[in-house]
Design an enzyme around this catalytic site. Structure first.
Site, PDB file in Angstrom:
ATOM      1  N   HIS A 174      28.416  -9.201  -2.731  1.00 41.58           N
ATOM      2  CA  HIS A 174      28.560 -10.273  -3.846  1.00 41.58           C
ATOM      3  C   HIS A 174      28.818 -11.308  -2.737  1.00 41.58           C
ATOM      4  O   HIS A 174      29.658 -12.948  -3.246  1.00 41.58           O
ATOM      5  CB  HIS A 174      30.434  -9.521  -4.642  1.00 41.58           C
ATOM      6  CG  HIS A 174      30.781  -8.876  -4.637  1.00 41.58           C
ATOM      7  ND1 HIS A 174      30.481  -7.993  -6.173  1.00 41.58           N
ATOM      8  CD2 HIS A 174      30.801  -7.362  -4.325  1.00 41.58           C
ATOM      9  CE1 HIS A 174      30.722  -7.068  -6.213  1.00 41.58           C
ATOM     10  NE2 HIS A 174      30.848  -6.718  -5.185  1.00 41.58           N
ATOM     11  N   SER A 218      12.066 -34.628   5.049  1.00 41.98           N
ATOM     12  CA  SER A 218      12.210 -35.048   3.490  1.00 41.98           C
ATOM     13  C   SER A 218      11.385 -36.945   3.452  1.00 41.98           C
ATOM     14  O   SER A 218      11.124 -37.547   4.767  1.00 41.98           O
ATOM     15  CB  SER A 218      13.117 -35.509   2.885  1.00 41.98           C
ATOM     16  OG  SER A 218      13.675 -36.663   2.267  1.00 41.98           O
ATOM     17  N   LYS A 277      16.206 -34.880   6.880  1.00 42.15           N
ATOM     18  CA  LYS A 277      16.158 -33.092   7.089  1.00 42.15           C
ATOM     19  C   LYS A 277      15.258 -32.148   7.747  1.00 42.15           C
ATOM     20  O   LYS A 277      14.007 -32.666   8.329  1.00 42.15           O
ATOM     21  CB  LYS A 277      15.978 -33.495   5.741  1.00 42.15           C
ATOM     22  CG  LYS A 277      16.588 -34.105   4.961  1.00 42.15           C
ATOM     23  CD  LYS A 277      17.713 -33.198   4.001  1.00 42.15           C
ATOM     24  CE  LYS A 277      16.666 -32.092   2.818  1.00 42.15           C
ATOM     25  NZ  LYS A 277      18.304 -31.248   1.832  1.00 42.15           N
ATOM     26  N   GLU A 289      10.756 -21.508  -0.364  1.00 39.15           N
ATOM     27  CA  GLU A 289      11.185 -21.642  -1.478  1.00 39.15           C
ATOM     28  C   GLU A 289       9.795 -21.452  -2.193  1.00 39.15           C
ATOM     29  O   GLU A 289      10.119 -21.172  -3.405  1.00 39.15           O
ATOM     30  CB  GLU A 289      11.843 -23.163  -1.749  1.00 39.15           C
ATOM     31  CG  GLU A 289      12.952 -23.729  -1.101  1.00 39.15           C
ATOM     32  CD  GLU A 289      13.170 -24.573  -0.515  1.00 39.15           C
ATOM     33  OE1 GLU A 289      13.744 -25.432  -1.228  1.00 39.15           O
ATOM     34  OE2 GLU A 289      13.067 -25.256   0.441  1.00 39.15           O
TER      35      GLU A 289
END
Ligand code: ARG
Length: 464
Positions: free
Chosen positions: A155, A276, A282, A289
């Protein structure tokens, strides 16, 4: 005039020409198409359906067509519809009327079924090689981290301590199943449909076994109607590819989580991360992704082809032309994702200190304390309740179970002795789980050995 233009009195409408032409994408099958044509022509010559001299001329012509397509010299025409008719047209332009004998006893319907099988057989092999390489990367990482203590989750809540090696081996197990699925699909794919004709075979005495053998097939398709219209083999590849992507996507998701400041378990190599355009601080896990995102495309390819197939009456229907873009897209996507994931994993830095620190938090040794009590003859359900109350107490105090003094532990359960601290240390918790398939270093090492042996046997292809 079209190759099939004999019974037509008008030209194809320009819109239709554009709509039904497939050469813009099926040109990718030119090698398979020419290999199939060479095998067919050679067999026609041997069987005396055309003369041997004609067969030789055709084969030599096909070889020059292949070289010209390869080098970009040959022009493929939209008006010639697909790669099959383009090759035939180029052949006849080069060797004259004898080129028109190539299509004896053959239809584009069995031709395209053959080409796609040949293409997918080669791409299945490439995909399997990439999968095996990724699996080997995971095995190396598992070996390196067989004793790297790490939190295990259910979980997405801390559950029990494991080793990072064990975590990597979970993915190795998934990819081993994917490999076995692909090799299984390859076995069923490897039958030659050549000789099925348009739908009803042919009256020419074709030697189907010979072309099948020449092209490396294990046997012949059983029925000519099915031979031209079956695309199960493509769907099996697509479903195996969809599962590969699902596994890659789960792995990518974990990489993304682990690279976050909240987890901070790994740091990605600069070469495998991106920045970024506005936020200077970043470093983003774009590669992982994209792998996660591209999974959707491959599911889409599978569903597109399943849907194309569902209402088709026997035998060939032009709907089947829609199979190719699904297959090409899935092949490219799954291979690119496999290719990029292996070095992404290889180059990342694992923060063992962070993993070990987190492996001590969250009362992950609670089960082990309950087991300790159960071994002292306290019924497990009771032990569970006792430890639950201790967890509550620790929660209030902001400490861990092993921080409680012995007297307090003994007040909760009489049987507890000084050896309890050792029994509930992360190291003991993990090392004691040496059941086969478990997270203990020795169990992980045994799993790595078994996985290596399986990879070895899987690498031996039946026709290799
Ligand atoms: N381009 C077609 C395809 O990809 C080849 C077979 C066409 N056959 C036909 N009878 N129209 O399926």
């Amino acid at each position: 005039m079209k190759l099939w233009g004999g019974r037509f009195e008008k030209d194809t409408d320009a819109l239709v020409e554009d709509f039904h032409s497939s050469v813009s994408f099926d040109r990718r099958l030119y090698e398979q198409d020419i290999a199939g044509s060479i095998a067919h022509a050679a067999m026609l010559g041997r069987a005396g359906i055309i003369t041997r001299a004609e067969a030789e001329q055709i084969i030599a012509g096909l070889e020059t067509v292949r070289a010209d397509i390869e080098s970009g010299r040959a022009e493929l025409a939209k008006s010639a519809e697909d790669i099959h008719m383009n090759v035939e047209k180029l052949l006849t332009e080069r060797i004259g009327p004898v080129g028109k004998k190539l299509h004896t006893g053959r239809s584009r319907n069995d031709q395209v079924a053959l080409d796609l099988r040949l293409f997918l057989r080669a791409e299945t092999d490439k995909t399997m090689d990439l999968l095996a390489a990724l699996t080997r990367t995971l095995l190396t990482l598992a070996e390196e981290h067989a004793e790297t203590w790490a939190p295990g989750y259910t979980h997405l809540q801390k559950a029990q301590p494991i080793t990072l090696g064990h975590h990597f081996m979970a993915y190795a197990a998934m990819f081993l199943r994917d490999l076995s699925r692909l090799s299984d699909a390859r076995r069923r794919l490897n039958y030659s449909p050549l000789g099925s004709g348009a739908l009803a075979g042919t009256t020419f005495p074709l030697r189907r076994e010979e072309t099948a053998r020449d092209l490396g097939f294990a046997g012949l398709t059983l029925n000519s109607l099915d031979g031209v219209s079956d695309r199960d083999f493509a769907l099996e590849f697509l479903s195996a590819a969809a599962l590969v992507m699902m596994h890659l996507s789960r792995l990518a998701e974990e990489i993304i989580l682990w690279a976050s400041g909240e987890f901070d378990f790994i740091s990605l190599d600069d070469a495998y991360a991106t920045g970024s355009s506005i936020m200077p601080q970043k470093k983003n896990p774009d590669v992982a992704e994209l792998v996660r995102g591209k999974t959707g495309r491959v599911y889409g390819d599978l569903f597109a082809l399943l849907t194309v197939m569902k209402g088709l009456p026997l035998a060939y229907n032009k709907d089947l032309q829609e199979d190719k873009e699904c297959v090409f897209d899935a092949v490219d996507t799954v291979q690119k994702c496999l290719l990029v994931t292996a070095p992404l994993l290889k180059t990342m830095t694992v923060r063992k200190d962070r993993l070990a620190a987190e492996a001590k938090k969250g009362f992950m040794n609670a089960t082990d304390l309950a087991d300790y009590l159960a071994k002292k003859q306290i019924p497990f359900r009771e032990a569970h309740a006792i430890v639950g109350r201790l967890v509550l107490l620790c929660g209030q105090r902001g400490c861990a179970l092993e921080d409680l003094p012995l007297t307090e532990l003994q007040a909760a359960a009489a049987g507890i002795e000084a050896d309890v601290y050792d029994a509930i240390s992360v190291e003991t918790c993990v090392r004691a789980r040496r059941v086969p398939g478990g997270p203990a270093p020795e169990a992980v090492r045994e799993a790595i050995r078994a996985a290596r042996a399986e990879l070895e046997t899987m690498n031996k292809r039946e026709d290799a």
